[in-house]
Write a protein that holds these residues in place. Sequence first.
Motif, short mmCIF file in Angstrom:
data_model
loop_
_atom_site.label_atom_id
_atom_site.label_comp_id
_atom_site.label_asym_id
_atom_site.label_seq_id
_atom_site.Cartn_x
_atom_site.Cartn_y
_atom_site.Cartn_z
N CYS A 87 0.84 -1.21 0.00
CA CYS A 87 0.00 0.00 0.00
C CYS A 87 0.87 1.24 0.00
O CYS A 87 0.65 2.17 -0.78
N LYS A 88 1.85 1.26 0.89
CA LYS A 88 2.74 2.41 0.99
C LYS A 88 3.51 2.62 -0.31
O LYS A 88 3.63 3.75 -0.80
N ASP A 89 4.00 1.52 -0.90
CA ASP A 89 4.73 1.62 -2.17
C ASP A 89 3.85 2.22 -3.26
O ASP A 89 4.28 3.07 -4.04
N MET A 90 2.60 1.75 -3.33
CA MET A 90 1.70 2.27 -4.36
C MET A 90 1.43 3.75 -4.14
O MET A 90 1.47 4.55 -5.08
N ASN A 143 -9.30 1.30 1.59
CA ASN A 143 -9.43 2.44 0.67
C ASN A 143 -8.32 2.43 -0.38
O ASN A 143 -8.55 2.78 -1.54
N ILE A 144 -7.13 2.04 0.04
CA ILE A 144 -6.00 1.99 -0.89
C ILE A 144 -6.23 0.88 -1.92
O ILE A 144 -5.93 1.05 -3.10
N LEU A 145 -6.80 -0.24 -1.47
CA LEU A 145 -7.12 -1.31 -2.41
C LEU A 145 -8.13 -0.82 -3.45
O LEU A 145 -7.98 -1.11 -4.63
N THR A 199 -6.41 12.99 0.80
CA THR A 199 -5.56 12.75 -0.37
C THR A 199 -4.56 11.65 -0.02
O THR A 199 -4.21 11.45 1.14
N TYR A 200 -4.10 10.96 -1.04
CA TYR A 200 -3.15 9.88 -0.81
C TYR A 200 -1.82 10.41 -0.31
O TYR A 200 -1.09 9.71 0.36
N THR A 201 -1.50 11.67 -0.61
CA THR A 201 -0.23 12.23 -0.12
C THR A 201 -0.25 12.28 1.39
O THR A 201 0.72 11.96 2.05
N ASN A 202 -1.38 12.68 1.95
CA ASN A 202 -1.54 12.70 3.40
C ASN A 202 -1.57 11.27 3.93
O ASN A 202 -0.99 10.97 4.97
N MET A 203 -2.22 10.38 3.20
CA MET A 203 -2.35 8.99 3.63
C MET A 203 -0.99 8.30 3.71
O MET A 203 -0.74 7.52 4.62
#
Length: 95
Positions: A26-29, A62-64, A47-51
């Motif tokens: 997840c972190k890599d993606m 959510n990442i999936l 946002t994914y940047t915050n995530m």
Amino acid sequence: MDDKKTTELMAKCEAMKDDPTLMKECKDMLETMVEKRVEMEDESGQTYTNMVENISAEDVPNILVMALKIARNDKIKDPEIKNAAERLIRTLEPL
């Protein structure tokens, strides 16, 4: 990917959301999304940047969902982001 497959992946994701391998994918993606400037928000509006900075087991489903959207999106052509999404999905697929 059909809805049955998506449902199975989501159920497995929910069960494995604390798994370190899954968290790493997840972190890599997310990091690849930041690096490639892929614009997408999850349902919570985060946002994914915050995530990526504050990733938690609760974010994993959510990442999936984002990974599934990326894998199916014909507008996203970047092979690195496509590969990162596919790796995350494969982590959850049965061996």
